[in-house]
Motif scaffolding. Structure first.
Motif, PDB file in Angstrom:
ATOM      1  N   LEU A   4       0.713  -1.067  -0.156  1.00 39.56           N
ATOM      2  CA  LEU A   4      -0.079  -0.277   0.215  1.00 39.56           C
ATOM      3  C   LEU A   4       0.774   1.084  -0.125  1.00 39.56           C
ATOM      4  CD1 LEU A   4      -2.831   1.118  -0.051  1.00 39.56           C
ATOM      5  CD2 LEU A   4      -2.528   1.276   2.592  1.00 39.56           C
ATOM      6  N   ILE A   5       0.672   2.231  -0.776  1.00 37.14           N
ATOM      7  CA  ILE A   5       1.469   3.361  -1.062  1.00 37.14           C
ATOM      8  C   ILE A   5      -0.021   4.591  -0.532  1.00 37.14           C
ATOM      9  CG2 ILE A   5       2.554   5.036  -2.709  1.00 37.14           C
ATOM     10  CD1 ILE A   5       3.484   2.878  -4.294  1.00 37.14           C
ATOM     11  N   ILE A   6       0.657   5.383   0.569  1.00 36.79           N
ATOM     12  CA  ILE A   6      -0.136   6.476   1.082  1.00 36.79           C
ATOM     13  C   ILE A   6       1.112   7.694   1.034  1.00 36.79           C
ATOM     14  CG2 ILE A   6      -1.379   7.139   2.510  1.00 36.79           C
ATOM     15  CD1 ILE A   6      -0.951   4.807   3.698  1.00 36.79           C
ATOM     16  N   ASP A  46       1.476  -6.457   3.098  1.00 35.18           N
ATOM     17  CA  ASP A  46       2.738  -7.218   3.008  1.00 35.18           C
ATOM     18  C   ASP A  46       3.908  -5.592   3.332  1.00 35.18           C
ATOM     19  OD1 ASP A  46       3.030  -9.956   3.009  1.00 35.18           O
ATOM     20  OD2 ASP A  46       2.169  -9.375   0.685  1.00 35.18           O
ATOM     21  N   ALA A  47       3.496  -4.228   3.321  1.00 37.04           N
ATOM     22  CA  ALA A  47       4.360  -3.309   3.713  1.00 37.04           C
ATOM     23  C   ALA A  47       3.148  -2.145   3.238  1.00 37.04           C
ATOM     24  CB  ALA A  47       5.819  -3.473   3.016  1.00 37.04           C
ATOM     25  N   ILE A  48       3.644  -0.860   4.176  1.00 36.92           N
ATOM     26  CA  ILE A  48       3.207  -0.080   3.352  1.00 36.92           C
ATOM     27  C   ILE A  48       3.975   1.099   3.569  1.00 36.92           C
ATOM     28  CG2 ILE A  48       1.993   1.896   4.059  1.00 36.92           C
ATOM     29  CD1 ILE A  48       0.631  -0.425   6.501  1.00 36.92           C
ATOM     30  N   VAL A  49       4.194   1.402   2.699  1.00 42.04           N
ATOM     31  CA  VAL A  49       5.290   3.134   2.323  1.00 42.04           C
ATOM     32  C   VAL A  49       4.449   4.429   2.204  1.00 42.04           C
ATOM     33  CG1 VAL A  49       6.638   4.693   0.500  1.00 42.04           C
ATOM     34  CG2 VAL A  49       6.190   1.587   0.359  1.00 42.04           C
ATOM     35  N   LEU A  50       4.700   5.141   3.644  1.00 40.80           N
ATOM     36  CA  LEU A  50       4.097   5.952   4.335  1.00 40.80           C
ATOM     37  C   LEU A  50       4.471   7.698   3.957  1.00 40.80           C
ATOM     38  CD1 LEU A  50       1.305   7.579   5.530  1.00 40.80           C
ATOM     39  CD2 LEU A  50       3.180   6.583   7.542  1.00 40.80           C
ATOM     40  N   ASP A  51       3.628   8.041   3.428  1.00 44.44           N
ATOM     41  CA  ASP A  51       4.493   9.599   3.261  1.00 44.44           C
ATOM     42  C   ASP A  51       4.080  10.380   4.146  1.00 44.44           C
ATOM     43  OD1 ASP A  51       5.009  12.247   2.410  1.00 44.44           O
ATOM     44  OD2 ASP A  51       3.835  12.550   1.112  1.00 44.44           O
TER      45      ASP A  51
END
Length: 224
Positions: A4-6, A46-51
């Protein structure tokens, strides 16, 4: 593997998503905190890329909430804030890694793989059914003594089926986890990949069929 990209910057989000998809990841993208929190509630990642800098809420708040809710999904914070104090604050909030902007995609990819690998190693998620073994840490699939060569998408599909061993999974569940939340490509893509996966698994070892069609519902992986 599902990411997930936020990220509120649509250009940066597009570049990250495109690169990750080319590496075989399934990717969902949202541009604000509310959508991000909703996606985490309804989907496993499996992973989150969070701004860190989002228009409606600070990324630190999202990270703290996930950790207070006992959600241990690995998180990489990405932000233009580059001083040491901000990095310490981010890591103390529960982030697993911190990547300052601007960054090159290859570094993001390496960091995502590293935090997933660390998380996977802790969980020891080696999947076995009959004489079939999938090791996500080593990215290896074997049937008996024979290695099975799979594409990134085939590997993700098999991993998802095995994570639901002896359970029925629907085509929609497979699409949302192995492809992405908004997939709008070929309607029979799951059936096509299942057919190929069955063939490779059958050729590698015993003739026992492992992936079964549950008509009108979806698929189940179990020995029969």
């Amino acid at each position: 593997m599902k990411i997930l990209i936020i990220e509120d910057d649509e250009r940066i989000a597009h570049v990250m998503a495109k690169g990750l998809k080319e590496e075989g990841f399934s990717v969902d993208v949202v541009h604000n905190a509310d959508e991000g929190e909703y996606m985490v509630e309804v989907n496993p990642y499996d992973a989150i890329v969070l701004d860190l800098n989002l228009p409606d809420k600070d990324g630190l708040q999202i990270c703290k909430k996930l950790r207070s809710d006992k959600n241990n999904t690995p998180i990489i914070m990405v932000t233009a804030r580059t001083n040491t104090e901000d990095r310490v604050i981010g890591l103390n909030a529960g982030a697993d890694d911190y990547l300052p902007k601007p960054f090159v995609f290859s570094e993001l990819l390496a960091r995502i793989r590293a935090i997933i690998r660390r998380n996977s190693t802790q969980k020891l998620p080696k999947y076995e059914i009959d004489d079939l073994v999938l090791d996500p840490v080593k990215h290896l699939v074997k049937r008996g003594e024979n290695n099975i060569s799979l594409t990134a998408k085939e590997f993700s599909l098999l991993e998802f089926l095995l994570s639901h061993k002896n359970e029925v999974v629907t085509r929609t569940m497979i699409l949302e986890h192995v492809w992405d939340y908004n997939y709008d490509g070929l309607s029979n893509v799951v059936d096509v990949f299942i057919k190929t996966l069955r063939k490779k698994i059958k050729q590698a070892g015993k003739k026992t069929e492992l992936i079964h069609t549950i008509h009108g519902v979806g698929y189940k992986i179990e020995p029969r």
